[in-house]
Design an enzyme around this catalytic site. Sequence first.
Site, PDB file in Angstrom:
ATOM      1  N   CYS A   2       0.968  -1.074   0.037  1.00  0.00           N
ATOM      2  CA  CYS A   2      -0.144   0.116  -0.013  1.00  0.00           C
ATOM      3  C   CYS A   2       0.756   1.291  -0.027  1.00  0.00           C
ATOM      4  O   CYS A   2       2.164   1.232   0.474  1.00  0.00           O
ATOM      5  CB  CYS A   2      -0.902   0.155   1.075  1.00  0.00           C
ATOM      6  SG  CYS A   2      -1.714  -1.347   1.602  1.00  0.00           S
ATOM      7  N   TRP A  75      -3.062  -2.590  -1.522  1.00  0.00           N
ATOM      8  CA  TRP A  75      -2.962  -3.869  -1.908  1.00  0.00           C
ATOM      9  C   TRP A  75      -3.436  -4.821  -1.093  1.00  0.00           C
ATOM     10  O   TRP A  75      -3.144  -5.043   0.241  1.00  0.00           O
ATOM     11  CB  TRP A  75      -1.229  -4.174  -1.967  1.00  0.00           C
ATOM     12  CG  TRP A  75      -0.735  -5.234  -2.612  1.00  0.00           C
ATOM     13  CD1 TRP A  75      -0.348  -5.536  -3.870  1.00  0.00           C
ATOM     14  CD2 TRP A  75      -0.127  -6.408  -1.730  1.00  0.00           C
ATOM     15  NE1 TRP A  75       0.171  -6.568  -4.102  1.00  0.00           N
ATOM     16  CE2 TRP A  75       0.391  -7.295  -3.051  1.00  0.00           C
ATOM     17  CE3 TRP A  75      -0.041  -6.941  -0.475  1.00  0.00           C
ATOM     18  CZ2 TRP A  75       1.112  -8.503  -2.699  1.00  0.00           C
ATOM     19  CZ3 TRP A  75       0.479  -8.191  -0.483  1.00  0.00           C
ATOM     20  CH2 TRP A  75       0.920  -8.997  -1.608  1.00  0.00           C
ATOM     21  N   ASN A 101      -0.963   1.856   6.287  1.00  0.00           N
ATOM     22  CA  ASN A 101      -0.189   1.048   5.722  1.00  0.00           C
ATOM     23  C   ASN A 101       0.245  -0.141   6.785  1.00  0.00           C
ATOM     24  O   ASN A 101       0.177   0.447   7.948  1.00  0.00           O
ATOM     25  CB  ASN A 101       0.851   1.415   5.072  1.00  0.00           C
ATOM     26  CG  ASN A 101       0.750   1.964   3.686  1.00  0.00           C
ATOM     27  OD1 ASN A 101      -0.291   2.097   3.305  1.00  0.00           O
ATOM     28  ND2 ASN A 101       1.925   2.245   3.003  1.00  0.00           N
ATOM     29  N   GLY A 102       0.061  -1.555   6.566  1.00  0.00           N
ATOM     30  CA  GLY A 102       0.716  -2.313   7.595  1.00  0.00           C
ATOM     31  C   GLY A 102      -0.498  -3.294   7.769  1.00  0.00           C
ATOM     32  O   GLY A 102      -1.539  -3.350   7.344  1.00  0.00           O
ATOM     33  N   GLU A 488       8.740 -13.862 -12.465  1.00  0.00           N
ATOM     34  CA  GLU A 488       7.685 -12.770 -11.696  1.00  0.00           C
ATOM     35  C   GLU A 488       7.019 -11.677 -12.721  1.00  0.00           C
ATOM     36  O   GLU A 488       6.024 -11.349 -12.462  1.00  0.00           O
ATOM     37  CB  GLU A 488       8.603 -12.070 -10.620  1.00  0.00           C
ATOM     38  CG  GLU A 488       9.751 -11.139 -11.137  1.00  0.00           C
ATOM     39  CD  GLU A 488      10.358 -10.182 -10.056  1.00  0.00           C
ATOM     40  OE1 GLU A 488       9.597  -9.901  -9.089  1.00  0.00           O
ATOM     41  OE2 GLU A 488      11.590  -9.898 -10.154  1.00  0.00           O
TER      42      GLU A 488
END
Length: 608
Positions: A2, A75, A101-102, A488
């Site tokens: 994020c 995210w 975030n987190g 990836e």
Amino acid sequence: MCGIVGYVGSSEAAPILLDGLSKLEYRGYDSAGIAVFDGENIKIEKTPGRLNALVEMTHDGKLLPGHMGIGHTRWATHGKATVENAHPHYNPSMTIAVVHNGIIENYMELRAKMERKGFAFRSETDTEVVAMMLDYYNTGDPVETIIKVMHRVEGSYALGIMFKELPGKMFAARKNSPLIVGKGTDGNYIASDVPAILKYTRDVYYIKDEEIAEITEDGISFFNIDAEEIEEELHTIEWDTNSADKGGYEFYMMKEMMEQPEVIRNTLNPHIVKGDIVFDELKISDEDLRGISRIHIAACGSAYHAGITGKYVIEGMARIPVEVDLASEFRYRNPILDKNAVLICVSQSGETADTLEAMRVASRAGVPTWSIVNAQGSTMTRESDVTIYTNAGPEISVATTKAYSAQIAVFYLLAMKFADAKGLLSAEDKKSYIDDLKRLPEQVEMLLNNKERIQKFANRYVSARDVFFIGRGLDYAIALEASLKLKEISYLHAEAYAAGELKHGTISLIENNTLVTALVTQDELYDKMISNVVEVKSRGAFVMAVTSVGHTDIEEHADYVLYVPETNKYFTNSLAIIPLQLFAYYVSAGKGYDVDHPRNLAKSVTVE
Ligand code: M6R
């Protein structure tokens, strides 16, 4: 992961928020939103999908007038990418808006408590609980209120907060998740990452764990968890503003690959002084260097692969035992750590949660911690005893290229430094190694200039199913990185194998026309590798070999050969990786993928 951006000042906030969020797209996200305070109310717009959708919805931000706002790219972790789960989140009366975030680890318990108090939740996120708690614990004093919430939440957070009752005041708080405050001329900013605000200011404060910032148009104050006002140091970001733009390339990844000659030069040069290897930042005498009995390296992804190169080079040159661990394993495996050891953490972002925790494990055991980091002022640089910067500039593409190249260059220098301190590097070798190092940038450039040839070859493989990369020794380290790069961004199944392991199982996967890339740059392992090439060829593989110029006899065995210039055996990784980065890029671009933003991936993995 994020991204957060916030602004308060004399300009319209929404366009600044949208622009800042666009600079954070590289971190990976699946929804975006902004909240703007128009002087009377907080207005929020959010949407799943790309940021462009939000830009269109808000008519470039014009539909949300106001001089203060917070924005977020999410995210998904707790709950799918939906409008409800997108940030900003808010309390029932929409008087408090929050971006986060987190991960709030105890959010289930806190949510149950808030529901018992009558708060109706709209989303499945852990973040919404913060908005509800800010409402429930609101004392009228914002810093006191935020601290009450900080005392109750467990986990990691970087928070941007606005209260309707406090026009012109924005708040930020953090624990274990990066957050900076930017000091501008027509207002001030918060951001999770430097590129978001680099266009507006280079003067930043790093908020530390369990600190709160109160930000107005012309003032910034900091508080600790006891609500005491504290001083923070203003730092100047040295990065070039252009380095966060695409510079005419279709994707950042291509721009960043093309920057590698300069990046390697910028990383090597400060450490090569008058024919010597110099590391002032280590602040350690040669005698103390000689006393280091073991080196541990902990990192994730490509940084871990750089660590594997580091192991081969340090053990080869300096004869010091090196253990390389995935940081996520190191932190939980109860490693045996000797006081005479040192832990080197490698990270582009300096914020990777597992790598940071690995560092803390070593720190608690009294082991000195060194970090090889790219992002200036990141948490790792502040927590490690020593920071060695890779001077790669901002790296935007999720797939790392230039930061990886800089990391392995640092390992060459460290290996030489250790070897020299131990008297294992003759004056003659030192001179010849330094000459070879200085030639690397132009050799990398030559390889990059040959990119059209790789493109043609890659076009044949856009519909491949499986690709294998094999090598021995340092070539195995490159096989690992080349394989990760391909999978990836191109979503092809790729595997890296130590070539000697093929016979122990992997060779059964080889079918007619399976592409096997054989890394053959190590002279002493050349014959062994030729045998492995012959083994897979005789099972039907199509072999692409990467070897040093002069080894033309390999054409008798391999179907396609890429030559890299000659250099010292320890430095070949810097050259061999270049065509394989290009190969991964062209397969991904050839498939029409968004090369810079591969699905499900984030640039900076700040949660476990
Ligand atoms: O920021 P870091 O170097 O700590 O990140 C580590 C990995 O997440 C990173 O290298 C990742 O594997 C890249 N996407 C690889 O291209």
